[in-house]
Each structure stands twice: as C-alpha cells, then as structure tokens.
Design a protein around this motif. Structure first.
Motif, mmCIF file in Angstrom:
data_model
loop_
_atom_site.group_PDB
_atom_site.id
_atom_site.type_symbol
_atom_site.label_atom_id
_atom_site.label_comp_id
_atom_site.label_asym_id
_atom_site.label_seq_id
_atom_site.Cartn_x
_atom_site.Cartn_y
_atom_site.Cartn_z
ATOM 1 N N VAL A 95 1.249 -1.410 -0.039
ATOM 2 C CA VAL A 95 -0.680 0.175 0.304
ATOM 3 C C VAL A 95 0.624 1.409 0.011
ATOM 4 O O VAL A 95 0.605 2.386 -0.797
ATOM 5 N N VAL A 96 2.175 1.713 0.919
ATOM 6 C CA VAL A 96 2.556 2.545 0.909
ATOM 7 C C VAL A 96 3.379 2.647 -0.211
ATOM 8 O O VAL A 96 4.082 3.492 -1.380
ATOM 9 N N ILE A 97 4.094 1.412 -0.989
ATOM 10 C CA ILE A 97 4.724 1.608 -2.324
ATOM 11 C C ILE A 97 3.360 1.575 -3.380
ATOM 12 O O ILE A 97 4.733 2.371 -4.842
ATOM 13 N N ASP A 98 2.545 1.314 -3.412
ATOM 14 C CA ASP A 98 2.167 1.961 -4.838
ATOM 15 C C ASP A 98 2.060 2.967 -4.989
ATOM 16 O O ASP A 98 1.856 3.417 -5.915
ATOM 17 N N ALA A 99 2.535 4.212 -4.184
ATOM 18 C CA ALA A 99 2.833 5.673 -4.403
ATOM 19 C C ALA A 99 4.023 5.483 -5.334
ATOM 20 O O ALA A 99 3.772 7.000 -6.684
ATOM 21 N N ALA A 100 4.875 4.396 -5.601
ATOM 22 C CA ALA A 100 6.172 4.707 -6.050
ATOM 23 C C ALA A 100 5.535 4.913 -7.589
ATOM 24 O O ALA A 100 6.098 5.222 -8.710
ATOM 25 N N PRO A 101 4.891 4.147 -8.104
ATOM 26 C CA PRO A 101 4.833 3.003 -9.472
ATOM 27 C C PRO A 101 3.587 4.854 -9.746
ATOM 28 O O PRO A 101 4.101 4.816 -11.267
ATOM 29 N N ARG A 102 3.319 4.929 -9.052
ATOM 30 C CA ARG A 102 2.143 5.910 -9.371
ATOM 31 C C ARG A 102 2.770 7.318 -10.377
ATOM 32 O O ARG A 102 2.703 8.079 -11.910
ATOM 33 N N THR A 103 3.994 7.022 -9.327
ATOM 34 C CA THR A 103 4.517 8.612 -9.589
ATOM 35 C C THR A 103 5.342 8.449 -10.986
ATOM 36 O O THR A 103 5.520 9.342 -11.977
ATOM 37 N N ILE A 104 5.993 7.020 -11.598
ATOM 38 C CA ILE A 104 6.637 6.361 -12.699
ATOM 39 C C ILE A 104 5.523 6.891 -13.724
ATOM 40 O O ILE A 104 5.394 6.834 -14.691
ATOM 41 N N LEU A 105 4.385 6.029 -13.530
ATOM 42 C CA LEU A 105 3.369 5.947 -14.992
ATOM 43 C C LEU A 105 3.151 7.772 -15.219
ATOM 44 O O LEU A 105 3.207 7.889 -16.394
ATOM 45 N N ASP A 106 3.061 8.368 -13.591
ATOM 46 C CA ASP A 106 2.573 10.118 -14.306
ATOM 47 C C ASP A 106 3.140 10.950 -15.163
ATOM 48 O O ASP A 106 3.550 11.465 -16.045
ATOM 49 N N ALA A 107 4.884 10.397 -14.861
ATOM 50 C CA ALA A 107 6.034 10.824 -15.873
ATOM 51 C C ALA A 107 6.614 9.923 -16.989
ATOM 52 O O ALA A 107 6.604 10.667 -18.470
ATOM 53 N N LEU A 108 6.087 8.834 -17.520
ATOM 54 C CA LEU A 108 6.384 7.850 -18.496
ATOM 55 C C LEU A 108 5.226 7.501 -19.109
ATOM 56 O O LEU A 108 5.362 6.344 -20.699
ATOM 57 N N GLY A 109 3.658 7.717 -18.523
ATOM 58 C CA GLY A 109 3.154 6.640 -19.377
ATOM 59 C C GLY A 109 2.945 5.477 -19.836
ATOM 60 O O GLY A 109 4.433 4.805 -18.289
ATOM 61 N N GLU A 110 2.910 5.502 -20.447
ATOM 62 C CA GLU A 110 2.695 3.525 -20.951
ATOM 63 C C GLU A 110 3.890 2.834 -20.635
ATOM 64 O O GLU A 110 4.194 1.780 -19.866
ATOM 65 N N ARG A 111 5.112 4.047 -21.331
ATOM 66 C CA ARG A 111 6.456 3.668 -20.061
ATOM 67 C C ARG A 111 7.023 2.898 -19.380
ATOM 68 O O ARG A 111 8.223 2.363 -19.096
ATOM 69 N N GLY A 112 6.189 3.429 -18.577
ATOM 70 C CA GLY A 112 6.489 3.012 -17.147
ATOM 71 C C GLY A 112 5.779 1.493 -16.142
ATOM 72 O O GLY A 112 5.648 1.633 -15.065
ATOM 73 N N HIS A 113 5.161 1.105 -17.609
ATOM 74 C CA HIS A 113 4.540 0.338 -16.568
ATOM 75 C C HIS A 113 5.488 -0.641 -16.097
ATOM 76 O O HIS A 113 7.078 -1.126 -17.435
ATOM 77 N N HIS A 114 5.065 -2.317 -15.253
ATOM 78 C CA HIS A 114 7.005 -2.491 -14.589
ATOM 79 C C HIS A 114 6.099 -3.194 -13.763
ATOM 80 O O HIS A 114 5.131 -3.373 -13.018
ATOM 81 N N ALA A 115 7.397 -4.534 -13.266
ATOM 82 C CA ALA A 115 7.292 -5.519 -12.698
ATOM 83 C C ALA A 115 7.568 -4.694 -10.684
ATOM 84 O O ALA A 115 8.123 -3.523 -11.384
ATOM 85 N N ARG A 116 6.947 -5.019 -9.414
ATOM 86 C CA ARG A 116 7.250 -4.466 -8.201
ATOM 87 C C ARG A 116 7.690 -5.215 -7.720
ATOM 88 O O ARG A 116 7.421 -6.878 -7.195
ATOM 89 N N LEU A 117 8.785 -5.331 -6.671
ATOM 90 C CA LEU A 117 9.043 -5.717 -5.453
ATOM 91 C C LEU A 117 8.252 -4.612 -3.962
ATOM 92 O O LEU A 117 8.910 -3.474 -4.117
ATOM 93 N N ALA A 118 7.444 -4.848 -3.090
ATOM 94 C CA ALA A 118 7.487 -4.130 -1.874
ATOM 95 C C ALA A 118 7.442 -4.993 -1.265
ATOM 96 O O ALA A 118 6.815 -5.936 -0.807
ATOM 97 N N LEU A 119 8.966 -4.929 -0.223
ATOM 98 C CA LEU A 119 9.075 -4.485 1.196
ATOM 99 C C LEU A 119 9.100 -4.494 2.669
ATOM 100 O O LEU A 119 9.277 -3.174 2.364
ATOM 101 N N GLY A 120 8.591 -4.989 3.127
ATOM 102 C CA GLY A 120 9.264 -4.170 4.732
ATOM 103 C C GLY A 120 10.523 -4.817 5.546
ATOM 104 O O GLY A 120 11.051 -6.109 4.915
ATOM 105 N N VAL A 121 10.813 -3.991 5.995
ATOM 106 C CA VAL A 121 12.153 -4.167 5.770
ATOM 107 C C VAL A 121 13.093 -3.823 7.714
ATOM 108 O O VAL A 121 11.849 -2.582 8.212
#
Length: 138
Positions: A95-121
């Motif tokens: 839920v926290v890390i979801d904000a990072a991909p939104r920033t990337i997608l807003d900047a790059l559009g379709e080129r911003g789709h990606h695989a993702r890792l969200a890990l608690g440390v």
C-alpha cells in the motif's frame, strides 16, 4: 603521522549495462532533508510513508534524467523495488509503495508499466521510512 587514504565512493547513483540503467536506492530527501523518518505503523503513518515513496520515486526520475539527459530516452521500466521500514506487525508495504509506481506512470505514461517488489524491512539508511530503486530500459 600517516595521511588518511581517500577512496572513491563505493557505489554510483546509476549503472548502465547494455540497454539497462540500474538506479541505486533513493531515499525521500527533499529541500528540508529526510522526509518522515522512523518506522511505518509506529512513528510514521501510511499517508506520510506514501508521500515519502512519491519523493523517493521522483529522486529516481532525477537520477535517470541526469544519466540519460531526458526521460524521453527511457524505453520502459523493467522493475521498481520499494522498501518500507516497518513497525511491529505492519504488513501493508505494498500500500505504501503503490505511491511510487503512480509517480513513475504519471511521468512516463505507458512506458512506466513494470514488475515490482514491495518489501517490509527492519530499518533503512538514515532512519528513512522508505527507499525506492529502479531498473529501466534505455
């Protein structure tokens, strides 16, 4: 007395190998310093941590701009990795890390789709609540 030995940094902001650019982990550091230090679910709220993830993702984009000259050089995002300093029992790192991909997608559009890792440390450098890293194709 011996002179101190100074060595180059142990890592760089990004490393290009072939058509991939690996961006080192970025902390949520803004003009006022580190944003929202501490453990999410204890000293830091989920909303504060999401804001920190947006800032860290923005710093990744800044590194990419610096390395490639423009975000236009990005063909695609292979992967985003997000790390959340998590308090006892906190399980909502995605839920926290979801904000990072939104920033990337807003900047790059379709080129911003990606695989993702969200890990608690248990902890992150400087007491940061979030760290974000990326791999892009260029």
């Amino acid at each position: 007395m011996a002179q101190p030995v100074f060595s180059p940094p142990l890592y760089v902001g990004a490393q290009r190998i072939g058509d991939l650019l690996f961006v080192s982990g970025q902390l949520p550091i803004g003009h006022g310093g580190l944003l929202h230090s501490g453990l999410v679910g204890e000293e830091v709220s989920v909303e504060q941590a999401r804001e920190a993830a947006r800032v860290a993702a923005g710093r990744c984009l800044d590194v990419i701009r610096n390395e490639l000259g423009s975000l236009d050089a990005v063909k695609g995002v292979a992967r985003i990795g997000g790390y959340v300093a998590s308090g006892q029992g906190f399980v909502d790192a995605p839920v926290v890390i979801d904000a990072a991909p939104r920033t990337i997608l807003d900047a790059l559009g379709e080129r911003g789709h990606h695989a993702r890792l969200a890990l608690g440390v248990a902890s992150l450098p400087l007491g940061a609540c979030v760290e974000v890293e990326m791999t892009v194709q260029c």
